[in-house]
Design a protein around this motif. Sequence first.
Motif, PDB file in Angstrom:
ATOM      1  N   VAL A 168       2.588  -8.891   5.912  1.00  0.00           N
ATOM      2  CA  VAL A 168       2.896  -9.715   7.078  1.00  0.00           C
ATOM      3  C   VAL A 168       2.363 -11.131   6.875  1.00  0.00           C
ATOM      4  O   VAL A 168       3.032 -12.125   7.152  1.00  0.00           O
ATOM      5  CB  VAL A 168       2.292  -9.087   8.353  1.00  0.00           C
ATOM      6  CG1 VAL A 168       2.452 -10.032   9.533  1.00  0.00           C
ATOM      7  CG2 VAL A 168       2.967  -7.762   8.636  1.00  0.00           C
ATOM      8  N   PHE A 169       1.140 -11.222   6.371  1.00  0.00           N
ATOM      9  CA  PHE A 169       0.492 -12.527   6.201  1.00  0.00           C
ATOM     10  C   PHE A 169       1.254 -13.412   5.219  1.00  0.00           C
ATOM     11  O   PHE A 169       1.488 -14.585   5.477  1.00  0.00           O
ATOM     12  CB  PHE A 169      -0.946 -12.311   5.722  1.00  0.00           C
ATOM     13  CG  PHE A 169      -1.684 -13.594   5.422  1.00  0.00           C
ATOM     14  CD1 PHE A 169      -2.144 -14.404   6.452  1.00  0.00           C
ATOM     15  CD2 PHE A 169      -1.930 -13.978   4.115  1.00  0.00           C
ATOM     16  CE1 PHE A 169      -2.817 -15.574   6.187  1.00  0.00           C
ATOM     17  CE2 PHE A 169      -2.614 -15.149   3.836  1.00  0.00           C
ATOM     18  CZ  PHE A 169      -3.055 -15.953   4.873  1.00  0.00           C
ATOM     19  N   ILE A 170       1.662 -12.816   4.085  1.00  0.00           N
ATOM     20  CA  ILE A 170       2.318 -13.621   3.054  1.00  0.00           C
ATOM     21  C   ILE A 170       3.802 -13.827   3.353  1.00  0.00           C
ATOM     22  O   ILE A 170       4.297 -14.940   3.345  1.00  0.00           O
ATOM     23  CB  ILE A 170       2.191 -12.943   1.671  1.00  0.00           C
ATOM     24  CG1 ILE A 170       0.728 -12.703   1.325  1.00  0.00           C
ATOM     25  CG2 ILE A 170       2.918 -13.751   0.599  1.00  0.00           C
ATOM     26  CD1 ILE A 170       0.055 -13.777   0.541  1.00  0.00           C
ATOM     27  N   LEU A 171       4.490 -12.738   3.621  1.00  0.00           N
ATOM     28  CA  LEU A 171       5.946 -12.831   3.741  1.00  0.00           C
ATOM     29  C   LEU A 171       6.420 -13.162   5.152  1.00  0.00           C
ATOM     30  O   LEU A 171       7.479 -13.755   5.329  1.00  0.00           O
ATOM     31  CB  LEU A 171       6.596 -11.514   3.285  1.00  0.00           C
ATOM     32  CG  LEU A 171       6.414 -11.168   1.810  1.00  0.00           C
ATOM     33  CD1 LEU A 171       7.132  -9.868   1.495  1.00  0.00           C
ATOM     34  CD2 LEU A 171       6.942 -12.286   0.917  1.00  0.00           C
ATOM     35  N   GLY A 172       5.609 -12.790   6.147  1.00  0.00           N
ATOM     36  CA  GLY A 172       6.001 -13.006   7.542  1.00  0.00           C
ATOM     37  C   GLY A 172       6.496 -14.408   7.824  1.00  0.00           C
ATOM     38  O   GLY A 172       7.643 -14.597   8.267  1.00  0.00           O
ATOM     39  N   PRO A 173       5.658 -15.432   7.556  1.00  0.00           N
ATOM     40  CA  PRO A 173       6.096 -16.799   7.859  1.00  0.00           C
ATOM     41  C   PRO A 173       7.384 -17.174   7.140  1.00  0.00           C
ATOM     42  O   PRO A 173       8.242 -17.854   7.711  1.00  0.00           O
ATOM     43  CB  PRO A 173       4.935 -17.657   7.359  1.00  0.00           C
ATOM     44  CG  PRO A 173       3.746 -16.767   7.405  1.00  0.00           C
ATOM     45  CD  PRO A 173       4.261 -15.388   7.098  1.00  0.00           C
TER      46      PRO A 173
END
Lengths: 306, 270, 382
Positions: free
Chosen positions: B20-25
């Motif tokens: 979530v942290f890496i790909l989310g944005p």
Amino acid sequence: MRRTRVAARSSGQPRAVLGFVMALPPLLLIAVFAGLPIVLAVGYSLGHTGGLNSVTASYAQHQHVATSGWGTFAAYREMLATGRFRTDVAVTVLVTLLSTAVVLVLALGIALNLRLRGGRVAGAIAALGVIPLFIPVVIASWAILTFYSTDGFIRSVFAQVGLDAPALGFKVVTIVIGSVWTSLPFAVLMVSSGIQSVPDAVIDAARDSGAGLLRTTRSVILPMAFIPIVIATTFTAIGVLGSFTVPYFTGPNSPRMLGVDIQNYFAAYNQPQQAIVIAVTIFVLASGIAVLYIWANFRSANSKDL
Amino acid sequence: MARRLTTNVLLTLFLALLVVFILGPLLWLGIRAFATSWTYPNLLPDGWTLEWWRKVIADNQLSTAVQNSLTFAPLTVIVSAVICLPAAYAFGRHDFAGRKIMLVGIFATNAFPKMGLFVTMASMFYALGLMQTVLGIVIVHVMGTVVFMTWIPAAAFGAVPRSLEEAARDAGASPARVFFRVTLPLALPGILVAMVMSFLASFDEAQGTYLVGYPDYLTMPTQMYSLVLNYPLQMAAVFSILLSIPSVLLLALAHRHIMGGQLAEGFQLR
Amino acid sequence: MKRLTTVVALGAVTALALTGCAKKSGDDTAASSGGKTTVRVLISGDTNVQDLWDKGIVPGFEKANPNIAVTVELDLHGEHDSQNLAKMAAAVKGNSDSGMDLIDGGFVLQAAQAGFLAPADPSTVPGLSDVPGDIIKAGGGGGIPYRGSSVLLAYNSTKVAKPPQTLDTLLAWIKANKGQFTYNSPKSGGSGASFVTTVLDKYLSPADQQTLRTGYDQALESTWDKGFAELKSLNQYVYQGGVYPNGNAQVLQLLSAGSITMAPVWSDQFISGQKTGQIPATIKATQISDPSFTGGAAYLGIPKNSPNKAAALKLASYALTPAVQNVIATTIAGYPVIPLAKLPAQTQEIFKAAHPDTLRPTYFSQVTNDMNKAWDDKVPGK
């Protein structure tokens, strides 16, 4: 490994001269187009307004002009006396420390998992950590801002279940999130490469002698991967310290990081001399961190060559 | 057994958060490129469309910027390689006075915030007739790549086993032949990684490019700020995706070598 | 060695081939051929100004002067002001071409102050003879005023029936309606700067205000303390407990989206935004009094060594003709800087109520720079 390489570097007289000459082109390029402007800029911050600096000096406001041969510290004194500047230095250092710490923890976690557990999943995690390397920083900052903002993903998810999550856009926290995101790949690469190179035999020996996972990590793996970890730390810290794009897009109006301050002093306040004082401040802080890097490298070189 | 399960659960959780942290944005922004509009707090857009892609492709100024970025990046890599690779070889293979100081110096000049140097740089570039020229922009870009192009290949050259070269020489190969048949192929992964990093550095450079290139040569990063604030969010998303394509291709190409430690090797001072 | 030569040659050829691929942004509209002069206009500001040039000024000028072509570039929000000013300063000092012939943006006054601009008076720019002397003087000798605008108080009429009429009632409203008001940081745009100036002026004598508008007097800036204390006390009542957006446009977006109820906005951006539908009709605008929000002229500047100076001066003068002034008034709702009597009756009608001739001007450019910094130091996050 390392020892043989160092020993194998040729150092005969004519070859040394040849080596020196071959190394010159990039150095000359840097000396002319970066080194010289840096020297002039530092001179300007000390009040030398002649020569190439006269262009800036002709429109600058609140300028301190040198009265003695070497210059004056008046611009530095003025900045240090500004409460706002002191706060911004403190915030910059805080963001740098926090981001570096988080990056290091994440990188260590990813690398240890890859080393001790291995497998496809661990490899996928490591690959995931490297992805931000390939995304331009402008896009990353913008993506992160929209993700955490008032109408972003996080708040949307919470709103689905009727909760009101805080909006994280334009906060110091957002800068830390953005810095961690953009700095993670380099740290993951450095740390995992260091930890991967610890031989199986050493780890097995430690485990056979009854050491648990934590102790093996602390007393065997981490010391052996010391240099790459220090390099990851110093490069991450130096990168965050001087960053502009991430805090400019995601950070608050106040307090601000020094990289953004430079831009403001230049454009919005028309005080280029003070802007360069900030640039020098960043440079000095970065040099302090770089000393750690050089020390670690020399320490390892000495202990291995002796 | 229970402990193992806990570790697994924790690990899965960590992985999920990291995804979530890496790909989310990236996803959150990327989806917008195909969205008609988006109402908070829905998790998906109100509708789907390719309209924004047509608009970006039809915009002349944007496609010029894309073309320029795709030109300057490889150009920078080539020029940087010609200037820096001999130096990298020297750093990796020869020992001479001031070697380490030179290596550190290359890095140190990079740590000085460039924004403080615009006026002096502008004066110098005018004096040398480099303003608004392709060469001027390439110089600005190459400066940002010197660290990668010397440090990483230097480590790669340094790591080539001498025994292999000697064996080739003993077999009667000329020095040039030894270099091209033995040394270069073995150092190639490191050089490749340096080239990828240089490409990305050039691709990301905005401030200096604007100083030297305006108003004749605008690249994607110099346009990004206006795009982000000036156009609908969806068009900025399209542009972001376009801007990421070359990088992702490079990722696919050099992934193995970068993960293999070439980059990490390069940053150890020896 | 042969292979090395091949590799180097190959690299050189590829490099040369690539050099040809670099594309000048003006290439497609290339008009520099055939003995034509090209005037390169740089705008540092918002998109509405670019529209004005692209659609309102350039076509007519090119038609009237077939041997002059005009290219227009926008630097949004003056993001690259420091690069552009550095570049122009270096170019003028070194007598090279800066790549800009006519500049429409905030750093014009900074450049005028430093003497980088071609002197502007009725003898070089004939159109200036119709413009009041005070406004020309504030241009610092090189700035050519060509349009005016003022800041208005915009409000959401579905939530506010009777908007505040004076600064004091506005301040009281802000405090009574937590989180419903904001303004952009003064350095990022004129509407926020106007709000700040207006609050500061509340505590200044008219004579002191006049001094700060017409020249640089650093000592007088200490009289701002009370005003900044007032602004600081507003932090907790401002949107999200003290969020000040960057740029005029972001404030308008918040207002249009209903995130806030009231904000200072530029008259021209407000009126053209309502025309295009970006700002809903439910948002209305009014002027306050005691003191009123400031407004002022936008200035054009011509680098004094511009190779196309004559054509650029012609273009500047053209911008001051009644026809163009009318276009400015009707398309982006900018205030004319020439007497209203010279404009069509319809246009006169629009501006009757706004009284562009009684605009309360902003501070002198150097004073504004100091104010931007003082606000950053004293207000947000305190």
